[in-house]
Design a protein around this motif. Structure first.
Motif, PDB file in Angstrom:
ATOM      1  N   ASN A 120       0.805  -1.212   0.000  1.00 33.17           N
ATOM      2  CA  ASN A 120       0.000   0.000   0.000  1.00 33.17           C
ATOM      3  C   ASN A 120       0.845   1.272   0.000  1.00 33.17           C
ATOM      4  O   ASN A 120       0.298   2.370  -0.080  1.00 33.17           O
ATOM      5  CB  ASN A 120      -0.944   0.025   1.208  1.00 33.17           C
ATOM      6  CG  ASN A 120      -2.029  -1.029   1.109  1.00 33.17           C
ATOM      7  OD1 ASN A 120      -2.490  -1.360   0.022  1.00 33.17           O
ATOM      8  ND2 ASN A 120      -2.434  -1.576   2.242  1.00 33.17           N
ATOM      9  N   TYR A 121       2.155   1.117   0.091  1.00 31.88           N
ATOM     10  CA  TYR A 121       3.024   2.294   0.059  1.00 31.88           C
ATOM     11  C   TYR A 121       3.421   2.592  -1.383  1.00 31.88           C
ATOM     12  O   TYR A 121       3.933   1.721  -2.090  1.00 31.88           O
ATOM     13  CB  TYR A 121       4.274   2.074   0.918  1.00 31.88           C
ATOM     14  CG  TYR A 121       4.034   2.305   2.387  1.00 31.88           C
ATOM     15  CD1 TYR A 121       4.324   3.531   2.978  1.00 31.88           C
ATOM     16  CD2 TYR A 121       3.490   1.299   3.184  1.00 31.88           C
ATOM     17  CE1 TYR A 121       4.095   3.755   4.329  1.00 31.88           C
ATOM     18  CE2 TYR A 121       3.257   1.510   4.541  1.00 31.88           C
ATOM     19  CZ  TYR A 121       3.558   2.743   5.097  1.00 31.88           C
ATOM     20  OH  TYR A 121       3.320   2.965   6.430  1.00 31.88           O
ATOM     21  N   VAL A 183      10.396   6.211   4.663  1.00 26.51           N
ATOM     22  CA  VAL A 183      11.607   6.763   4.046  1.00 26.51           C
ATOM     23  C   VAL A 183      12.615   5.639   3.864  1.00 26.51           C
ATOM     24  O   VAL A 183      12.882   4.880   4.801  1.00 26.51           O
ATOM     25  CB  VAL A 183      12.209   7.885   4.914  1.00 26.51           C
ATOM     26  CG1 VAL A 183      13.538   8.361   4.319  1.00 26.51           C
ATOM     27  CG2 VAL A 183      11.235   9.043   5.047  1.00 26.51           C
ATOM     28  N   GLY A 184      13.171   5.531   2.686  1.00 24.78           N
ATOM     29  CA  GLY A 184      14.193   4.526   2.415  1.00 24.78           C
ATOM     30  C   GLY A 184      15.569   5.157   2.368  1.00 24.78           C
ATOM     31  O   GLY A 184      15.796   6.093   1.598  1.00 24.78           O
ATOM     32  N   LEU A 185      16.474   4.677   3.199  1.00 25.23           N
ATOM     33  CA  LEU A 185      17.856   5.148   3.215  1.00 25.23           C
ATOM     34  C   LEU A 185      18.762   3.998   2.778  1.00 25.23           C
ATOM     35  O   LEU A 185      18.865   2.980   3.470  1.00 25.23           O
ATOM     36  CB  LEU A 185      18.262   5.626   4.615  1.00 25.23           C
ATOM     37  CG  LEU A 185      17.437   6.765   5.225  1.00 25.23           C
ATOM     38  CD1 LEU A 185      17.949   7.098   6.626  1.00 25.23           C
ATOM     39  CD2 LEU A 185      17.472   8.015   4.337  1.00 25.23           C
ATOM     40  N   CYS A 186      19.382   4.163   1.641  1.00 24.87           N
ATOM     41  CA  CYS A 186      20.217   3.095   1.086  1.00 24.87           C
ATOM     42  C   CYS A 186      21.671   3.312   1.486  1.00 24.87           C
ATOM     43  O   CYS A 186      22.244   4.381   1.249  1.00 24.87           O
ATOM     44  CB  CYS A 186      20.084   3.087  -0.437  1.00 24.87           C
ATOM     45  SG  CYS A 186      20.726   1.600  -1.213  1.00 24.87           S
ATOM     46  N   TYR A 187      22.261   2.300   2.112  1.00 26.71           N
ATOM     47  CA  TYR A 187      23.643   2.407   2.584  1.00 26.71           C
ATOM     48  C   TYR A 187      24.645   2.305   1.430  1.00 26.71           C
ATOM     49  O   TYR A 187      24.425   1.600   0.440  1.00 26.71           O
ATOM     50  CB  TYR A 187      23.968   1.293   3.576  1.00 26.71           C
ATOM     51  CG  TYR A 187      23.111   1.262   4.809  1.00 26.71           C
ATOM     52  CD1 TYR A 187      22.722   2.434   5.461  1.00 26.71           C
ATOM     53  CD2 TYR A 187      22.692   0.053   5.362  1.00 26.71           C
ATOM     54  CE1 TYR A 187      21.955   2.404   6.609  1.00 26.71           C
ATOM     55  CE2 TYR A 187      21.917   0.001   6.512  1.00 26.71           C
ATOM     56  CZ  TYR A 187      21.546   1.182   7.125  1.00 26.71           C
ATOM     57  OH  TYR A 187      20.777   1.149   8.262  1.00 26.71           O
ATOM     58  N   ILE A 207      18.053   8.137  -1.105  1.00 29.46           N
ATOM     59  CA  ILE A 207      16.970   8.601  -0.232  1.00 29.46           C
ATOM     60  C   ILE A 207      15.692   8.620  -1.052  1.00 29.46           C
ATOM     61  O   ILE A 207      15.623   9.299  -2.084  1.00 29.46           O
ATOM     62  CB  ILE A 207      17.225  10.023   0.313  1.00 29.46           C
ATOM     63  CG1 ILE A 207      18.590  10.108   0.994  1.00 29.46           C
ATOM     64  CG2 ILE A 207      16.120  10.443   1.276  1.00 29.46           C
ATOM     65  CD1 ILE A 207      18.977  11.530   1.420  1.00 29.46           C
ATOM     66  N   ASP A 208      14.704   7.863  -0.620  1.00 28.05           N
ATOM     67  CA  ASP A 208      13.429   7.879  -1.340  1.00 28.05           C
ATOM     68  C   ASP A 208      12.267   7.908  -0.360  1.00 28.05           C
ATOM     69  O   ASP A 208      12.427   7.617   0.832  1.00 28.05           O
ATOM     70  CB  ASP A 208      13.316   6.679  -2.284  1.00 28.05           C
ATOM     71  CG  ASP A 208      13.383   5.346  -1.553  1.00 28.05           C
ATOM     72  OD1 ASP A 208      12.369   4.939  -0.975  1.00 28.05           O
ATOM     73  OD2 ASP A 208      14.454   4.702  -1.555  1.00 28.05           O
ATOM     74  N   TYR A 209      11.095   8.255  -0.868  1.00 27.89           N
ATOM     75  CA  TYR A 209       9.927   8.482  -0.029  1.00 27.89           C
ATOM     76  C   TYR A 209       8.708   7.721  -0.581  1.00 27.89           C
ATOM     77  O   TYR A 209       8.552   7.581  -1.785  1.00 27.89           O
ATOM     78  CB  TYR A 209       9.580   9.980   0.016  1.00 27.89           C
ATOM     79  CG  TYR A 209      10.714  10.859   0.459  1.00 27.89           C
ATOM     80  CD1 TYR A 209      10.885  11.194   1.798  1.00 27.89           C
ATOM     81  CD2 TYR A 209      11.633  11.359  -0.462  1.00 27.89           C
ATOM     82  CE1 TYR A 209      11.934  12.009   2.206  1.00 27.89           C
ATOM     83  CE2 TYR A 209      12.693  12.169  -0.061  1.00 27.89           C
ATOM     84  CZ  TYR A 209      12.835  12.489   1.275  1.00 27.89           C
ATOM     85  OH  TYR A 209      13.875  13.290   1.677  1.00 27.89           O
ATOM     86  N   SER A 210       7.886   7.259   0.320  1.00 28.15           N
ATOM     87  CA  SER A 210       6.616   6.661  -0.081  1.00 28.15           C
ATOM     88  C   SER A 210       5.569   6.959   0.997  1.00 28.15           C
ATOM     89  O   SER A 210       5.895   7.312   2.138  1.00 28.15           O
ATOM     90  CB  SER A 210       6.753   5.145  -0.297  1.00 28.15           C
ATOM     91  OG  SER A 210       7.309   4.516   0.840  1.00 28.15           O
TER      92      SER A 210
END
Length: 214
Positions: A120-121, A183-187, A207-210
Motif C-alpha cells: 500500500n506504500y 523513508v528509504g535510506l540506502c547504505y 533517499i526515497d519516499y513513499s
C-alpha cells in the motif's frame, strides 16, 4: 577564363568555416558529454510542478541532474507539498475506467527495494529522490535525516525502523496528520583492510519516499 589560385583557396577556406559554424550552432543544445540538454521549462519555485518532476539531464529518460535536486531541498516550501503519488493516481484512474491492465507509470525511477509486504506504500516526492542506482547521493546518516525533515510534515513521529539486509537499506516509518510515510535510506560501501568492501551505515547513497495509499 582562368580563376586565380588565391581566389580558389580563399573560397575553400570560407566554405570550411561556414560548415564549422553551422556544426557549432547545431551542437549548442548539447552539454560537454554530447548529450542533448532538456529544454523542458519547469518553474523551480512552484512546489506543485517540481514535487514529482524528475530533472533528467536529457530530453528523455537518462541521467538525473542532482544539482537541481540539491537546490530543491535548499528552497523547499513543505507547506505547499501535496504528498501525492503519480503511480497511485494512475492506477486509480485505470480502475475507474475499467483498465486495470494498464500498468503505465507517469514517471519512473529505479529504487533498491525488497519490502514485499508494504504493497500500500506508493512512491512520492520523486522530485526530491536520490536513487542509489541512477542518481546516488553522498551524505552522512545525520545529513540524510536533515533532508528528510525538510520535506516531510513537521508533525511526523517515528514509528519503527526496518533493516533490509537484502538490499542494504533502512526503512524508517513515520506517522503524521497528513498520513503514514516511509523513508528509504540506502547504505553505501566503505573499505576495511581485513574484510575488504563493507557496508557503511553512515554513508547514505539513496533517499526515497513513499506514503501509505489505501
Amino acid at each position: 577564363m582562368k580563376i586565380n589560385k588565391k581566389i580558389i583557396i580563399i573560397m575553400t577556406i570560407v566554405s570550411i568555416l561556414s560548415v564549422g559554424c553551422s556544426s557549432i550552432n547545431n551542437d549548442s543544445s548539447k552539454n560537454t558529454d554530447g548529450q542533448k540538454v532538456s529544454e523542458e521549462a519547469i518553474d523551480e519555485t512552484n512546489m506543485v510542478e517540481i514535487e514529482n518532476h524528475i530533472p533528467y539531464v536529457t530530453d528523455k529518460y537518462g541521467d538525473i541532474n542532482n544539482s537541481i535536486i540539491d537546490k530543491r531541498y535548499e528552497n523547499v516550501k513543505k507547506e505547499a507539498l501535496a504528498y501525492n503519488s503519480p503511480q497511485y493516481e494512475k492506477e486509480k484512474k485505470a480502475e475507474s475506467e475499467n483498465k486495470s491492465d494498464d500498468k503505465e507509470v507517469i514517471s519512473e525511477i529505479h529504487l533498491a527495494d525488497s519490502i514485499k509486504n508494504d504493497i500500500n506504500y506508493k512512491d512520492i516526492l520523486l522530485g526530491f529522490t536520490y536513487a542509489s542506482e541512477t542518481n546516488p547521493t553522498d551524505r552522512s546518516y545525520d545529513e540524510a535525516l536533515e533532508l528528510v525533515k525538510k520535506v516531510l510534515p513537521d508533525d511526523i513521529e517515528q514509528v519503527k525502523t526496518v533493516l533490509d539486509e537484502e538490499v542494504n537499506k533502512e526503512y524508517i516509518y513515520y506517522k503524521s496528520e497528513k498520513g503514514n510515510f516511509r523513508v528509504g535510506l540506502c547504505y553505501g560501501y566503505g573499505y576495511d583492510d581485513e574484510n575488504g568492501e563493507i557496508v557503511d551505515k553512515n554513508l547514505i547513497v539513496g533517499i526515497d519516499y513513499s506514503k501509505e495509499m489505501i
